[in-house]
Motif scaffolding. Structure first.
Motif: not given
Length: 94
Positions: A84-94
């Motif tokens: 979930l943390a990885v998903t959140g971080l990926k969304k932050a750079i989209e």
């Protein structure tokens, strides 16, 4: 004898139940390891199929299926949280 086997033998002899778990801090001091180093040793032992269980109380050696299931469940929850943390971080750079 290497640290892995020393810790394994210590847990097998002195810490065989959750009620008698040993804290990460105490193990780190006893075996002159950082907490990160201790986690690496525990992970290596688990990868080697040694049933090192853990809870909020600490670590212990157990062949009880329920202890092992609880530890697996805790580890799976940690993995899910990391995903979930990885998903959140990926969304932050989209």
């Amino acid at each position: 004898m290497d640290k892995e086997m020393e810790i394994l033998e210590y847990l097998q002899e002195f810490h065989k139940s959750e009620g008698n778990a040993v804290s990460a801090g105490e193990l780190s001091i006893l075996f002159n390891l950082s907490k990160r180093g201790l986690r690496a040793v525990v992970t290596a032992l688990r990868k080697g199929c040694y049933p090192i269980c853990s809870s909020n109380y600490g670590y212990w050696y157990s062949k009880e299926p329920e202890d092992i299931r609880k530890t697996v469940s805790r580890l799976e929850a940690q993995v899910k949280n990391m995903e979930l943390a990885v998903t959140g971080l990926k969304k932050a750079i989209e």
